[in-house]
Design a protein around this motif. Sequence first.
Motif, PDB file in Angstrom:
ATOM      1  N   HIS A 252       0.795  -1.109   0.015  1.00  0.00           N
ATOM      2  CA  HIS A 252       0.077  -0.044   0.025  1.00  0.00           C
ATOM      3  C   HIS A 252       1.123   1.200  -0.048  1.00  0.00           C
ATOM      4  O   HIS A 252       1.863   1.300   0.724  1.00  0.00           O
TER       5      HIS A 252
ATOM      6  N   LYS B 215      -4.645  -1.896   4.709  1.00  0.00           N
ATOM      7  CA  LYS B 215      -5.720  -1.692   3.812  1.00  0.00           C
ATOM      8  C   LYS B 215      -6.762  -0.765   4.600  1.00  0.00           C
ATOM      9  O   LYS B 215      -6.374  -0.246   5.774  1.00  0.00           O
TER      10      LYS B 215
ATOM     11  N   GLU C 277      -9.092   0.508   7.218  1.00  0.00           N
ATOM     12  CA  GLU C 277      -9.620   0.448   8.514  1.00  0.00           C
ATOM     13  C   GLU C 277     -10.339   1.380   9.302  1.00  0.00           C
ATOM     14  O   GLU C 277     -10.163   2.555   9.028  1.00  0.00           O
TER      15      GLU C 277
ATOM     16  N   ASN D 232     -16.210  -0.190   4.711  1.00  0.00           N
ATOM     17  CA  ASN D 232     -14.844  -0.621   4.604  1.00  0.00           C
ATOM     18  C   ASN D 232     -14.708  -2.240   4.107  1.00  0.00           C
ATOM     19  O   ASN D 232     -13.665  -2.509   3.560  1.00  0.00           O
ATOM     20  N   GLU D 233     -15.296  -3.203   4.595  1.00  0.00           N
ATOM     21  CA  GLU D 233     -15.357  -4.447   4.282  1.00  0.00           C
ATOM     22  C   GLU D 233     -15.339  -4.631   2.750  1.00  0.00           C
ATOM     23  O   GLU D 233     -14.633  -5.316   2.147  1.00  0.00           O
TER      24      GLU D 233
ATOM     25  N   ASN E 269     -12.577  -2.969   0.663  1.00  0.00           N
ATOM     26  CA  ASN E 269     -11.294  -3.844   0.915  1.00  0.00           C
ATOM     27  C   ASN E 269     -11.514  -4.943   0.107  1.00  0.00           C
ATOM     28  O   ASN E 269     -10.579  -5.266  -1.087  1.00  0.00           O
TER      29      ASN E 269
END
Length: 288
Positions: free
Chosen positions: A97, A131, A133, A279-280, A283
Amino acid sequence: MSPDENRAFFMILLNGEFVAEQEAVLPFNNRGTYYGDGVFETMRCFEGNVLLFEEHYFRLMSNMRILRMSIPEFFTPEYLEDKIKQLLQEQDLHHNHSRIRITVWRKTGGYYTPSDLSVNFSIAATSLETKFENVLIKEIDLFKDHFVYASMLSTLKSTNKNVNILAGIFAKENDYDDLLLLNQDKMVVEAISGNVFLRKGDEIKTPPISDGCLNGIMRGQVITTLKKMINYSITEETITPFELQRADEIFITNMIRGVQSVTKYRKKTYDQATANELNESLNEFFFD
């Protein structure tokens, strides 16, 4: 210690050429610092690729046109994407990242009226650890000292960010994690470093661009994601400060951090369920 701190020096791209960060010298009277005559774009990368590069590129071009900058013929998507990849390789940031910032400012000359509409530019890269969070924003309040005046200029990613800067100083001095900015009608526009969303039940609202908020890339992605979720409805509507204490959830979005939950505004505390779900989903979309 982060990977960046282990490196003896950074390289940046200045007008397309590699330069050591400590050797990147600009004229003292460059228009970026003299007049805030510039724009910038902050992008998130993963494994050497820019997330939503096309959206970032066209926003940068649009902002440059609105500010009447002369766009170089070589400033194509292919050129900028290639330069970003070169920089990430040079900095050994292409495996995980990372964050890219492109800054464009008009060349030196003139007073308020520029004598040259052509531009200089830089590209800088730094590492990011993970990633997206949901790093909780523990407490916010309203910033009332200065307002965002709703216009096309307020929606740009420009280097003139005095309201955000002063709000950041106020937040630090008063132990807030973030502040919400208001427009001239005293309606909620955005947070210091991102767009704001408010959820009550299964209805989610975010201020429209016409209210003066930044035309955020992550804002657009979150709106698109929410429209695909059958358990929520999303609208772009003006948000009054009164609505904040009636909400079930408030979250703030930007391209680097993803979606972050606000936990407290004055005496009101909030849920984090939608932010976690977003967010899930983000990602999974970008990294899995």
